[in-house]
Design a protein around this motif. Structure first.
Motif, short mmCIF file in Angstrom:
data_model
loop_
_atom_site.label_atom_id
_atom_site.label_comp_id
_atom_site.label_asym_id
_atom_site.label_seq_id
_atom_site.Cartn_x
_atom_site.Cartn_y
_atom_site.Cartn_z
N LEU A 47 54.33 18.45 98.13
CA LEU A 47 55.45 18.36 96.92
C LEU A 47 54.96 19.00 95.85
CD1 LEU A 47 55.73 14.30 97.29
CD2 LEU A 47 56.99 16.27 98.53
N GLY A 48 53.98 19.63 95.72
CA GLY A 48 53.70 20.40 94.59
C GLY A 48 53.89 21.89 94.58
N GLU A 49 53.39 22.67 93.73
CA GLU A 49 53.53 24.19 93.96
C GLU A 49 52.05 24.61 93.78
OE1 GLU A 49 56.06 25.64 90.68
OE2 GLU A 49 57.66 24.47 91.31
N ARG A 50 52.32 25.74 94.24
CA ARG A 50 51.13 27.04 94.58
C ARG A 50 51.53 28.11 94.16
NH1 ARG A 50 46.60 27.24 99.05
NH2 ARG A 50 45.39 28.97 98.16
N ASP A 51 50.77 28.53 92.81
CA ASP A 51 51.40 29.88 92.45
C ASP A 51 52.73 30.06 92.09
OD1 ASP A 51 48.48 30.86 92.68
OD2 ASP A 51 49.10 31.59 94.80
N GLY A 52 53.02 28.94 91.67
CA GLY A 52 54.53 28.79 91.07
C GLY A 52 55.62 28.65 92.16
N SER A 53 55.31 28.59 93.52
CA SER A 53 56.07 28.35 94.57
C SER A 53 55.81 27.13 95.22
CB SER A 53 55.86 29.60 95.53
OG SER A 53 56.23 30.89 94.85
N PRO A 54 57.01 26.49 95.83
CA PRO A 54 56.78 25.25 96.49
C PRO A 54 56.22 25.52 97.67
CG PRO A 54 59.14 25.71 96.28
CD PRO A 54 58.52 26.75 95.29
N PHE A 55 56.04 24.45 98.62
CA PHE A 55 55.62 24.76 99.82
C PHE A 55 56.84 25.17 100.62
CE2 PHE A 55 55.06 22.69 104.34
CZ PHE A 55 53.97 23.22 104.68
N PHE B 291 62.17 21.34 105.09
CA PHE B 291 62.02 20.01 106.04
C PHE B 291 60.71 19.34 105.87
CE2 PHE B 291 65.02 22.93 108.38
CZ PHE B 291 66.07 22.33 108.06
N GLY B 292 59.56 19.99 105.85
CA GLY B 292 58.43 19.31 105.62
C GLY B 292 58.41 18.77 104.22
N ILE B 293 58.95 19.42 102.93
CA ILE B 293 58.91 18.76 102.04
C ILE B 293 59.79 17.65 101.84
CG2 ILE B 293 59.70 18.91 99.39
CD1 ILE B 293 59.17 21.85 99.70
N GLU B 294 60.77 17.70 102.50
CA GLU B 294 61.79 16.36 102.76
C GLU B 294 61.34 15.39 103.29
OE1 GLU B 294 65.06 15.88 101.31
OE2 GLU B 294 64.14 17.37 100.18
N VAL B 295 60.51 15.46 104.52
CA VAL B 295 60.07 14.25 105.23
C VAL B 295 59.02 13.48 104.55
CG1 VAL B 295 60.97 15.04 107.63
CG2 VAL B 295 58.55 15.69 106.71
N GLU B 296 58.34 14.56 103.33
CA GLU B 296 57.07 13.80 103.09
C GLU B 296 58.01 12.73 101.80
OE1 GLU B 296 53.66 12.32 101.59
OE2 GLU B 296 54.00 13.13 103.46
N ARG B 297 58.67 13.77 100.97
CA ARG B 297 59.29 13.12 99.66
C ARG B 297 60.13 11.78 100.20
NH1 ARG B 297 62.58 17.05 97.86
NH2 ARG B 297 60.76 17.91 96.56
N GLU B 298 60.82 11.75 101.41
CA GLU B 298 61.58 10.49 101.83
C GLU B 298 60.96 9.59 102.60
OE1 GLU B 298 64.78 10.30 100.70
OE2 GLU B 298 64.61 12.09 99.78
#
Length: 155
Positions: free
Chosen positions: A39-47, A51-58
Motif C-alpha cells: 500500500l505504500g511507495e518505494r522510491d516514489g512508486s507504488p507496488f 491487483f495486489g494493491i486492490e486485494v490488500e486495500r479491499e
C-alpha cells in the motif's frame, strides 16, 4: 476460517488484524512489511501490481502463517490450510489470493538457501497432496506450461 490463533489456520484480513497483537513477533513484522510494501511507495512508486494493491486495500486477500519450512507437522498444517483455501476462496471474493508467511530461519541462508527451502516446501506439499496431479499440467518444472498444482488445481 474460525479456528483460534494464527499458525496453521486460514485467515481473512479482519481476523488477521484482530489476532496480530497476539501473534508471534516474526508474523507481526512480516505482515506489517508486506502491507506497507503493498500500500505504500518505494522510491516514489507504488507496488507494481494493481491487483495486489486492490486485494490488500479491499481486504480480499487470505493469509496463512507457517512456523517452519522444514518441520513436517508445520507443513502438514500448511497442507490443510491450502485445502481449506481451495474450498473457500471462490466464496470469499472475486479475487482472493493467498499470502503465506513463513517464520524466517535462523541466520541468513542466502538466495540459494531460500530457493532450496521453497522447493522443499513445494515437494513436501506435492508428496502429501490428497489429490492427483492434473493430467493436463506437466510435472517437469522446466517445462514452459508447468504450474505447481495442489488439491487437483493448478495454482
Amino acid at each position: 476460517m474460525n479456528e483460534p490463533g494464527t499458525e496453521g489456520v486460514l485467515l481473512g484480513q479482519e481476523a488477521l488484524h484482530d489476532r496480530l497483537d497476539d501473534a508471534p513477533d516474526w508474523l507481526q513484522a512480516h505482515y506489517r512489511t508486506f502491507r506497507e510494501s503493498m500500500l505504500g511507495e518505494r522510491d516514489g512508486s507504488p507496488f507494481p501490481c494493481y491487483f495486489g494493491i486492490e486485494v490488500e486495500r479491499e481486504g480480499d486477500l487470505l493469509y496463512a502463517a507457517c512456523e517452519s519450512t522444514t518441520d513436517p507437522a508445520a507443513l502438514l498444517r500448511l497442507r490443510d490450510v491450502l485445502l481449506e483455501y481451495l474450498d473457500t476462496y471462490a466464496d470469499h471474493a472475486d479475487r482472493a489470493p493467498l499470502a503465506v508467511f513463513f517464520r524466517p530461519p535462523d541466520g541468513d541462508p542466502g538466495e540459494a538457501g531460500y530457493h532450496e527451502r521453497l522447493w522443499h516446501v513445494l515437494e513436501f506439499l506435492h508428496v502429501h497432496d490428497p489429490e492427483p496431479w492434473p493430467d493436463d499440467i506437466p510435472t517437469d518444472p522446466d517445462t514452459p506450461r508447468f504450474e505447481f498444482s495442489f488439491g487437483g488445481e493448478p495454482l
